[in-house]
Design a protein around this motif. Structure first.
Motif, PDB file in Angstrom:
ATOM      1  N   GLY A 115      -7.346  10.460   7.949  1.00 55.46           N
ATOM      2  CA  GLY A 115      -5.972  10.606   7.477  1.00 55.46           C
ATOM      3  C   GLY A 115      -5.677   9.843   6.202  1.00 55.46           C
ATOM      4  O   GLY A 115      -4.528   9.441   5.972  1.00 55.46           O
ATOM      5  N   MET A 116      -6.682   9.663   5.359  1.00 54.20           N
ATOM      6  CA  MET A 116      -6.475   8.877   4.150  1.00 54.20           C
ATOM      7  C   MET A 116      -5.549   9.580   3.160  1.00 54.20           C
ATOM      8  O   MET A 116      -4.898   8.925   2.350  1.00 54.20           O
ATOM      9  CB  MET A 116      -7.828   8.597   3.490  1.00 54.20           C
ATOM     10  N   GLY A 117      -5.482  10.901   3.238  1.00 53.22           N
ATOM     11  CA  GLY A 117      -4.565  11.624   2.358  1.00 53.22           C
ATOM     12  C   GLY A 117      -3.120  11.225   2.576  1.00 53.22           C
ATOM     13  O   GLY A 117      -2.351  11.082   1.616  1.00 53.22           O
ATOM     14  N   ARG A 118      -2.731  11.043   3.840  1.00 53.36           N
ATOM     15  CA  ARG A 118      -1.365  10.612   4.151  1.00 53.36           C
ATOM     16  C   ARG A 118      -1.094   9.221   3.616  1.00 53.36           C
ATOM     17  O   ARG A 118      -0.037   8.949   3.036  1.00 53.36           O
ATOM     18  CB  ARG A 118      -1.154  10.641   5.665  1.00 53.36           C
ATOM     19  N   TYR A 119      -2.036   8.316   3.790  1.00 55.40           N
ATOM     20  CA  TYR A 119      -1.879   6.952   3.276  1.00 55.40           C
ATOM     21  C   TYR A 119      -1.778   6.962   1.752  1.00 55.40           C
ATOM     22  O   TYR A 119      -1.011   6.184   1.163  1.00 55.40           O
ATOM     23  CB  TYR A 119      -3.059   6.086   3.709  1.00 55.40           C
ATOM     24  N   SER A 156       1.395   5.512  -0.369  1.00 52.32           N
ATOM     25  CA  SER A 156       1.269   4.477  -1.399  1.00 52.32           C
ATOM     26  C   SER A 156       1.820   4.953  -2.733  1.00 52.32           C
ATOM     27  O   SER A 156       2.493   4.200  -3.450  1.00 52.32           O
ATOM     28  CB  SER A 156      -0.205   4.074  -1.566  1.00 52.32           C
ATOM     29  N   LEU A 157       1.544   6.199  -3.079  1.00 55.90           N
ATOM     30  CA  LEU A 157       2.046   6.739  -4.341  1.00 55.90           C
ATOM     31  C   LEU A 157       3.573   6.789  -4.344  1.00 55.90           C
ATOM     32  O   LEU A 157       4.214   6.418  -5.339  1.00 55.90           O
ATOM     33  CB  LEU A 157       1.467   8.136  -4.563  1.00 55.90           C
ATOM     34  N   LEU A 158       4.165   7.214  -3.233  1.00 60.55           N
ATOM     35  CA  LEU A 158       5.622   7.284  -3.134  1.00 60.55           C
ATOM     36  C   LEU A 158       6.245   5.895  -3.212  1.00 60.55           C
ATOM     37  O   LEU A 158       7.189   5.655  -3.985  1.00 60.55           O
ATOM     38  CB  LEU A 158       6.016   7.974  -1.823  1.00 60.55           C
ATOM     39  N   VAL A 159       5.721   4.964  -2.439  1.00 64.35           N
ATOM     40  CA  VAL A 159       6.288   3.618  -2.393  1.00 64.35           C
ATOM     41  C   VAL A 159       6.116   2.904  -3.731  1.00 64.35           C
ATOM     42  O   VAL A 159       7.064   2.317  -4.265  1.00 64.35           O
ATOM     43  CB  VAL A 159       5.638   2.803  -1.251  1.00 64.35           C
ATOM     44  N   ALA A 160       4.917   2.943  -4.297  1.00 62.40           N
ATOM     45  CA  ALA A 160       4.662   2.239  -5.562  1.00 62.40           C
ATOM     46  C   ALA A 160       5.490   2.825  -6.700  1.00 62.40           C
ATOM     47  O   ALA A 160       6.007   2.085  -7.544  1.00 62.40           O
ATOM     48  CB  ALA A 160       3.175   2.297  -5.901  1.00 62.40           C
ATOM     49  N   THR A 161       5.642   4.150  -6.740  1.00 68.62           N
ATOM     50  CA  THR A 161       6.439   4.768  -7.799  1.00 68.62           C
ATOM     51  C   THR A 161       7.905   4.413  -7.664  1.00 68.62           C
ATOM     52  O   THR A 161       8.576   4.088  -8.658  1.00 68.62           O
ATOM     53  CB  THR A 161       6.262   6.295  -7.765  1.00 68.62           C
ATOM     54  N   ALA A 162       8.442   4.484  -6.436  1.00 70.94           N
ATOM     55  CA  ALA A 162       9.845   4.146  -6.226  1.00 70.94           C
ATOM     56  C   ALA A 162      10.124   2.682  -6.571  1.00 70.94           C
ATOM     57  O   ALA A 162      11.126   2.360  -7.227  1.00 70.94           O
ATOM     58  CB  ALA A 162      10.238   4.431  -4.774  1.00 70.94           C
ATOM     59  N   ALA A 209       2.775  -3.402  -6.115  1.00 72.03           N
ATOM     60  CA  ALA A 209       3.244  -2.584  -5.000  1.00 72.03           C
ATOM     61  C   ALA A 209       2.091  -1.813  -4.356  1.00 72.03           C
ATOM     62  O   ALA A 209       2.040  -1.671  -3.127  1.00 72.03           O
ATOM     63  CB  ALA A 209       4.322  -1.615  -5.492  1.00 72.03           C
ATOM     64  N   TRP A 210       1.173  -1.314  -5.169  1.00 72.76           N
ATOM     65  CA  TRP A 210       0.047  -0.539  -4.640  1.00 72.76           C
ATOM     66  C   TRP A 210      -0.860  -1.408  -3.771  1.00 72.76           C
ATOM     67  O   TRP A 210      -1.366  -0.954  -2.739  1.00 72.76           O
ATOM     68  CB  TRP A 210      -0.735   0.055  -5.808  1.00 72.76           C
ATOM     69  N   ASN A 211      -1.070  -2.644  -4.170  1.00 71.24           N
ATOM     70  CA  ASN A 211      -2.012  -3.516  -3.464  1.00 71.24           C
ATOM     71  C   ASN A 211      -1.356  -4.375  -2.389  1.00 71.24           C
ATOM     72  O   ASN A 211      -2.062  -5.137  -1.717  1.00 71.24           O
ATOM     73  CB  ASN A 211      -2.719  -4.434  -4.474  1.00 71.24           C
ATOM     74  N   ASP A 212      -0.049  -4.288  -2.234  1.00 68.70           N
ATOM     75  CA  ASP A 212       0.639  -5.149  -1.261  1.00 68.70           C
ATOM     76  C   ASP A 212       0.171  -4.816   0.155  1.00 68.70           C
ATOM     77  O   ASP A 212       0.112  -3.646   0.555  1.00 68.70           O
ATOM     78  CB  ASP A 212       2.151  -4.944  -1.378  1.00 68.70           C
ATOM     79  N   LEU A 246      -2.005   2.674   1.737  1.00 66.98           N
ATOM     80  CA  LEU A 246      -3.468   2.647   1.649  1.00 66.98           C
ATOM     81  C   LEU A 246      -4.100   1.336   2.121  1.00 66.98           C
ATOM     82  O   LEU A 246      -5.102   1.362   2.829  1.00 66.98           O
ATOM     83  CB  LEU A 246      -3.905   2.951   0.215  1.00 66.98           C
ATOM     84  N   PRO A 247      -3.580   0.154   1.701  1.00 61.61           N
ATOM     85  CA  PRO A 247      -4.198  -1.079   2.215  1.00 61.61           C
ATOM     86  C   PRO A 247      -4.192  -1.165   3.735  1.00 61.61           C
ATOM     87  O   PRO A 247      -5.175  -1.624   4.340  1.00 61.61           O
ATOM     88  CB  PRO A 247      -3.340  -2.181   1.579  1.00 61.61           C
ATOM     89  N   LEU A 248      -3.118  -0.713   4.378  1.00 65.31           N
ATOM     90  CA  LEU A 248      -3.074  -0.722   5.840  1.00 65.31           C
ATOM     91  C   LEU A 248      -4.039   0.301   6.416  1.00 65.31           C
ATOM     92  O   LEU A 248      -4.696   0.042   7.433  1.00 65.31           O
ATOM     93  CB  LEU A 248      -1.647  -0.426   6.315  1.00 65.31           C
ATOM     94  N   GLY A 249      -4.129   1.460   5.777  1.00 63.49           N
ATOM     95  CA  GLY A 249      -5.081   2.470   6.241  1.00 63.49           C
ATOM     96  C   GLY A 249      -6.510   2.000   6.108  1.00 63.49           C
ATOM     97  O   GLY A 249      -7.344   2.275   6.976  1.00 63.49           O
TER      98      GLY A 249
END
Length: 269
Positions: A60-64, A68-74, A199-202, A218-221
């Motif tokens: 399920g890495m696609g979902r992660y 990450s892209l949504l959160v980091a961009t926002a 944000a991406w690496n948090d 992604l880091p959690l995944g």
């Protein structure tokens, strides 16, 4: 001789720093079990995309990645808006308690982020933001470092330019959007890169506030992947590549603007 020695040392240091990343990329294309042999191979004997296929099909890495892209961009967009406005206000606007408020903002830099995590989590629990994108985005919408960086750079804008615009009848919002923002382009690029990478690496705060897999980043995944597939080194290396490669390429492509903004901001005022 001195130049040859210095350049040789720099090349050696770069090789030492890059070797783990290059081996991670190489191992991600190895068939299962190949990276665990002794001595471990430097290059895959038979390169395969099996690990990446399994990563997105089963793990399920696609979902992660989308999370990450949504959160980091926002976070990047909201943080840019708030930090730029606050930094400009502290640099050029006159209001009661400006110095005191700025000192208070700087004072938060010496407070470890871990100290505020428990009260912040309880606050978000009462607001119903636990296990939601808002719970990750809201605390990062503004930062003391971002405000300080913009303020230091904005102090170099000539006051005469702003006063001339006010005499011509321009409002503060017009001055900020039409005059100030174009002058802040170098620091905008620097702050955008820094915020997006952070944000991406948090890892710590999303680990605390996100309790369901549907919102995990992604880091959690990648951490979950390491727990579930501890013996599958090649699959974990593929997950690490998916996590690291996008931001690494972004930084390498924009590092000139990042360093330029930092250096310019350090000499302003």
């Amino acid at each position: 001789m001195a130049k040859v020695l210095i350049n040789g040392l720099l090349i050696g240091a770069a090789a030492v720093a890059l070797f783990p990343l290059l081996w991670m990329l190489s191992a991600s294309f190895m068939p299962p079990g190949a990276a665990d042999t002794l001595p471990p191979p430097l290059w895959p004997a038979h390169a395969t995309l099996h690990n990446y296929h399994e990563l997105f099909r089963r793990a399920g890495m696609g979902r992660y990645l989308l999370n990450s892209l949504l959160v980091a961009t926002a976070i990047t967009l909201l943080s840019l808006a708030l930090n730029l406005m606050a930094g400009y206000a502290f640099a050029k606007l006159r209001f009661a308690g400006r110095r005191g408020w700025f000192r208070a903002v700087l004072g938060t830099l010496v407070i470890p982020a871990q100290v505020a995590m428990l009260p912040l989590f309880l606050m978000f629990k009462y607001l119903g933001l636990v296990n939601s994108y808002g719970g990750v985005i809201v605390p990062a919408m503004a930062s003391a470092f971002g405000i300080f960086l913009v303020r230091q750079y904005a102090r170099g804008i000539p006051d005469e330019l702003l006063e001339a615009a006010r005499i011509d009848g321009a409002g503060e919002l017009h001055i900020f959007t039409r005059i100030v923002l174009p002058l802040l382009k170098p620091i905008v690029a620097t702050l955008a890169i820094f915020t997006f990478l952070t944000a991406w690496n948090d890892f710590m705060w999303p680990l605390i506030v996100l309790t369901g897999q549907e919102h995990e980043t992604l880091p959690l995944g990648l951490a979950a992947l390491a727990r579930e597939h501890a013996q599958d080194s090649e699959l974990m290396m593929a997950g690490a590549v998916v996590t690291v490669l996008p931001v690494l390429l972004l930084f390498l492509a924009l590092q000139r603007y990042y360093l330029q903004g930092l250096l310019l901001g350090s000499v302003k005022g």
